[in-house]
Motif scaffolding. Structure first.
Motif, PDB file in Angstrom:
ATOM      1  N   GLU A  20      -2.892   4.622  31.178  1.00 37.33           N
ATOM      2  CA  GLU A  20      -2.606   5.360  30.393  1.00 37.33           C
ATOM      3  C   GLU A  20      -1.353   5.534  30.003  1.00 37.33           C
ATOM      4  O   GLU A  20      -1.067   5.698  28.500  1.00 37.33           O
ATOM      5  N   GLN A  21      -0.158   5.399  30.707  1.00 35.24           N
ATOM      6  CA  GLN A  21       0.987   5.495  30.406  1.00 35.24           C
ATOM      7  C   GLN A  21       1.489   4.408  29.363  1.00 35.24           C
ATOM      8  O   GLN A  21       2.261   4.748  28.449  1.00 35.24           O
ATOM      9  N   ASN A  22       1.082   3.286  29.927  1.00 31.67           N
ATOM     10  CA  ASN A  22       1.498   1.902  28.834  1.00 31.67           C
ATOM     11  C   ASN A  22       0.792   2.017  27.517  1.00 31.67           C
ATOM     12  O   ASN A  22       1.272   1.752  26.645  1.00 31.67           O
ATOM     13  N   LEU A  23      -0.345   2.719  27.436  1.00 27.82           N
ATOM     14  CA  LEU A  23      -1.039   2.801  26.167  1.00 27.82           C
ATOM     15  C   LEU A  23      -0.458   3.646  25.353  1.00 27.82           C
ATOM     16  O   LEU A  23      -0.282   3.641  23.993  1.00 27.82           O
ATOM     17  N   LYS A  24       0.190   4.745  25.929  1.00 22.10           N
ATOM     18  CA  LYS A  24       0.874   5.771  25.130  1.00 22.10           C
ATOM     19  C   LYS A  24       2.202   5.162  24.672  1.00 22.10           C
ATOM     20  O   LYS A  24       2.720   5.233  23.491  1.00 22.10           O
ATOM     21  N   PHE A  25       2.881   4.258  25.597  1.00 21.93           N
ATOM     22  CA  PHE A  25       3.962   3.718  25.352  1.00 21.93           C
ATOM     23  C   PHE A  25       3.898   2.661  24.069  1.00 21.93           C
ATOM     24  O   PHE A  25       4.611   2.751  23.375  1.00 21.93           O
ATOM     25  N   LYS A  46      -3.699  -7.463  29.459  1.00 21.64           N
ATOM     26  CA  LYS A  46      -2.694  -7.302  28.462  1.00 21.64           C
ATOM     27  C   LYS A  46      -2.907  -7.653  27.052  1.00 21.64           C
ATOM     28  O   LYS A  46      -2.849  -7.077  26.131  1.00 21.64           O
ATOM     29  N   THR A  47      -3.894  -8.870  27.163  1.00 24.12           N
ATOM     30  CA  THR A  47      -4.436  -9.403  25.850  1.00 24.12           C
ATOM     31  C   THR A  47      -5.454  -8.247  25.061  1.00 24.12           C
ATOM     32  O   THR A  47      -5.427  -8.092  24.076  1.00 24.12           O
ATOM     33  N   PHE A 165      10.591  -1.765  23.366  1.00 25.08           N
ATOM     34  CA  PHE A 165      10.324  -1.465  24.782  1.00 25.08           C
ATOM     35  C   PHE A 165      10.017  -2.840  25.680  1.00 25.08           C
ATOM     36  O   PHE A 165       9.700  -3.759  24.937  1.00 25.08           O
ATOM     37  N   LYS A 166      10.352  -2.694  27.033  1.00 23.94           N
ATOM     38  CA  LYS A 166       9.849  -3.852  28.154  1.00 23.94           C
ATOM     39  C   LYS A 166       8.664  -2.847  28.663  1.00 23.94           C
ATOM     40  O   LYS A 166       9.243  -1.952  29.383  1.00 23.94           O
ATOM     41  N   LEU A 167       7.476  -3.300  28.625  1.00 24.54           N
ATOM     42  CA  LEU A 167       6.426  -2.517  29.699  1.00 24.54           C
ATOM     43  C   LEU A 167       6.114  -3.515  30.666  1.00 24.54           C
ATOM     44  O   LEU A 167       5.964  -4.618  30.712  1.00 24.54           O
ATOM     45  N   LEU A 168       5.998  -2.857  32.079  1.00 31.28           N
ATOM     46  CA  LEU A 168       5.451  -3.668  33.080  1.00 31.28           C
ATOM     47  C   LEU A 168       3.980  -3.124  33.494  1.00 31.28           C
ATOM     48  O   LEU A 168       3.570  -2.001  33.485  1.00 31.28           O
ATOM     49  N   VAL A 169       3.092  -4.301  33.551  1.00 26.39           N
ATOM     50  CA  VAL A 169       1.912  -3.988  33.905  1.00 26.39           C
ATOM     51  C   VAL A 169       1.403  -4.512  35.331  1.00 26.39           C
ATOM     52  O   VAL A 169       1.429  -5.530  35.733  1.00 26.39           O
TER      53      VAL A 169
END
Length: 309
Positions: A20-25, A46-47, A165-169
């Motif tokens: 959820e957080q990464n989708l908003k980012f 990720k893809t 941004f750099k996002l961590l999954v």
């Protein structure tokens, strides 16, 4: 929040579980006219995250698998001589799209990585001296694998700085992983492609609204103070540049807009500061030997700056 964005996020979170957080980012970066670097182990979706976003915003999606033998022209395109017509024709590469997934970008040499720079910064591509405009929606999401560095080419600092941004999954929780299995195995027959909830014109209008979100002088000073602290910390060898401050300000506006506000608060800044800074600062050798966590240093820096009232 804008009604269209509410529906978009609802569909997005239904299809991509546990992020959820990464989708908003990701949506924040898109609204702020930026690009995103995503780091995560293989098989964490990720893809699918990027492909689904492209479908929801009504954009064309292309994916490039970066490999050591990939050439710049494989990304941008080239000119070929048409013997039948007696002239040169331009063959446009996969970069001519709306949403581009640069998969495992660190597996290709710097010369090929650099083929993205002009496109990301200026939304244009030059092919043998001739310049072509890219889509106004143009958005790059690049991925890299954090656990296998053999045969890779780390992104130069100048290129990392181009990503807002750099996002961590990370791996999902037990509940989320169980939901993913249910979603893929049991419900796969019922699954349909997500429908577009925005047009390119509507997205452009939303981006224009984001730029109108008020960011007061005290908040701007707060952002600059945080960025300047990265240049003074003993555990950081190279601090963040002014571009980092601009990125924090733009994404804080977009985050506030997603929250349904027309002004930026210090909490908006605190939310976006880690994904904005984690790829723009470099730990000192001593801090790396100590196993210092970069996000923890950023949190410490932010906590040391007085919050504007």
């Amino acid at each position: 929040m804008n009604e269209r964005l509410v529906k978009l996020l609802e569909q997005y979170q239904t299809r991509i579980i546990g992020q959820e957080q990464n989708l908003k980012f990701l949506l924040t970066a898109l609204l702020a006219d930026g690009h995103v670097l995503i780091e995560g182990v293989p098989g964490t979706g990720k893809t699918q995250m990027i492909k689904t976003l492209a479908l929801l915003v009504g954009g064309e999606f292309n994916r490039i698998q970066f490999t050591p033998d990939l050439l710049p022209s494989d990304i941008t395109g080239s000119k070929i001589y048409n013997m039948k017509e007696g002239n040169f024709q331009t063959l446009k590469g996969p970069i001519f799209t709306d949403v581009l997934l640069a998969d495992e970008i660190n597996r290709t040499p710097a010369k090929t990585q650099a083929a993205l720079l002009e496109a990301m910064e200026e939304r244009q591509v030059t092919i043998q001296g001739e310049t072509y405009r890219l889509s106004e929606l143009f958005f790059v999401a690049a991925t890299q694998n954090p656990i296998e560095y053999e045969g890779t080419y780390p992104l130069p600092e100048a290129q990392q700085d181009r990503f807002i941004f750099k996002l961590l999954v990370d791996f999902p929780s037990l509940e989320d992983e169980t939901s993913v299995l249910q979603h893929v195995i049991v419900d796969s027959i019922k699954q349909e492609q997500p429908t577009s909830l925005l047009t390119e014109i509507e997205l452009a209008e939303l981006k224009a609204e984001v730029k109108q979100v008020t960011i007061q002088a005290e908040i701007m000073k707060y952002i600059v103070e945080i960025v300047r602290r990265t240049r003074e910390h003993d555990g950081i060898q190279y601090g963040a540049s002014t571009r980092a401050a601009i990125a924090i300000a733009k994404t804080a506006q977009a985050w506030a807009f997603l929250a349904g506000r027309d002004y930026v608060t210090p909490d908006d800044v605190k939310t976006v500061v880690r994904p904005c800074l984690r790829h723009r600062i470099q730990l000192s050798p001593y801090a790396e030997l100590e196993g210092t966590n970069l996000d923890e240093i950023i949190a410490t820096l932010v906590g040391a700056v007085p919050v504007p009232r």
